[in-house]
Write a protein that holds these residues in place. Structure first.
Motif, PDB file in Angstrom:
ATOM      1  N   PRO A 109       0.802  -1.233   0.000  1.00 56.17           N
ATOM      2  CA  PRO A 109       0.000   0.000   0.000  1.00 56.17           C
ATOM      3  C   PRO A 109       0.832   1.279   0.000  1.00 56.17           C
ATOM      4  O   PRO A 109       0.464   2.251  -0.664  1.00 56.17           O
ATOM      5  CB  PRO A 109      -0.826  -0.125   1.285  1.00 56.17           C
ATOM      6  N   THR A 127       0.190   3.461  -3.274  1.00 53.21           N
ATOM      7  CA  THR A 127      -0.484   4.757  -3.078  1.00 53.21           C
ATOM      8  C   THR A 127       0.381   5.897  -3.589  1.00 53.21           C
ATOM      9  O   THR A 127      -0.089   6.806  -4.289  1.00 53.21           O
ATOM     10  CB  THR A 127      -0.811   4.978  -1.593  1.00 53.21           C
ATOM     11  N   ALA A 174      -5.660  10.420   0.878  1.00 54.77           N
ATOM     12  CA  ALA A 174      -4.600   9.417   0.980  1.00 54.77           C
ATOM     13  C   ALA A 174      -3.574   9.807   2.036  1.00 54.77           C
ATOM     14  O   ALA A 174      -2.999   8.963   2.714  1.00 54.77           O
ATOM     15  CB  ALA A 174      -3.905   9.233  -0.368  1.00 54.77           C
ATOM     16  N   GLU A 179      -1.834   7.630   4.968  1.00 54.60           N
ATOM     17  CA  GLU A 179      -0.377   7.496   4.957  1.00 54.60           C
ATOM     18  C   GLU A 179       0.223   7.994   6.261  1.00 54.60           C
ATOM     19  O   GLU A 179       1.159   7.410   6.801  1.00 54.60           O
ATOM     20  CB  GLU A 179       0.197   8.281   3.775  1.00 54.60           C
TER      21      GLU A 179
END
Length: 225
Positions: free
Chosen positions: A171, A175, A208, A212
């Protein structure tokens, strides 16, 4: 025997002689774009971002392990010492072979099956270490950086592409790579399309970035433990 564990560009571009390559993983470490690149993917005044290994209990970092022919070890290590300059140091790390990617490899490993290897990491005390940051700032930095090995954006996208081809789900890398793709596409679009694309990208990056940041905070705590 001398083994090299690669988790970044060595996955798709080892550029050194090897006698064997095997799918492998390292336990209790994760891959993060937290190291600044002053040479390959950036410059001393405009650092790019490249990957390093970060300790994280229970995590797994997949890559490839390469067995180096005994007569070529000195040559290969000299090459890698030069290639992995700019803040990286050699460490010894045990890896486990795998026939295929699986979701929970730690459940089936045996300590006696671990194989010692050499890899390169960028520790937090090196001068080019960047650490975690908000996703929009990381994307902006990567999209604008380039070095002797090419654009930083290409490095990120190449890594994501090869991890996906290996059947992996990362991920953090995926991402970041998707956001970088969108940023690069927006920067090369026509003015009207660019405005719309940048607006959509900013909204996506904001969402996002929240995810994160949560992952980065957790990994930082683990690294300090």
């Amino acid at each position: 025997m001398t083994w090299i564990f690669g988790y970044g560009s060595i996955i798709w571009r080892p550029d050194f002689p090897y006698a064997e390559r095997t799918l492998a993983f390292v336990a209790n470490h994760t891959r993060r774009f937290w190291q600044g690149s002053p040479d390959h993917r950036g410059t001393p005044t405009s650092l790019g971002r490249v990957v390093t290994l970060v300790p994280e209990e229970g995590a797994v970092c997949w890559g490839f392990a390469y067995r180096v022919p005994p007569e070529r070890v000195d040559e290969v290590m000299a090459y890698l010492d030069h290639r992995e300059r700019g803040g990286y140091v050699r460490i010894t790390v045990p890896f486990h072979r795998a026939h295929a990617v699986c979701a929970n490899p730690l459940h089936n490993i045996k300590p006696e099956d671990a194989v010692e290897s050499i890899t390169y990491i960028a520790a937090p005390d090196n001068e080019h270490y960047l650490g975690p940051d908000a996703l929009p700032r990381m994307v902006k930095q990567i999209a604008g950086a380039a070095g002797e090995s090419g654009r930083n954006a290409d490095y990120v996208i190449n890594l994501a592409t090869h991890l996906k081809e290996m059947g992996l789900d990362d991920p953090h890398v995926f991402t970041l790579a998707q956001a970088v793709r969108e940023a690069v596409a927006a920067s090369s679009a026509s003015p009207i399309v660019k405005i719309k694309a940048l607006g959509a990208l900013e909204d996506a990056l904001e969402e996002a970035s929240k995810a994160e940041h949560a992952v980065a905070s957790s990994a930082t705590v683990s690294a300090r433990a």
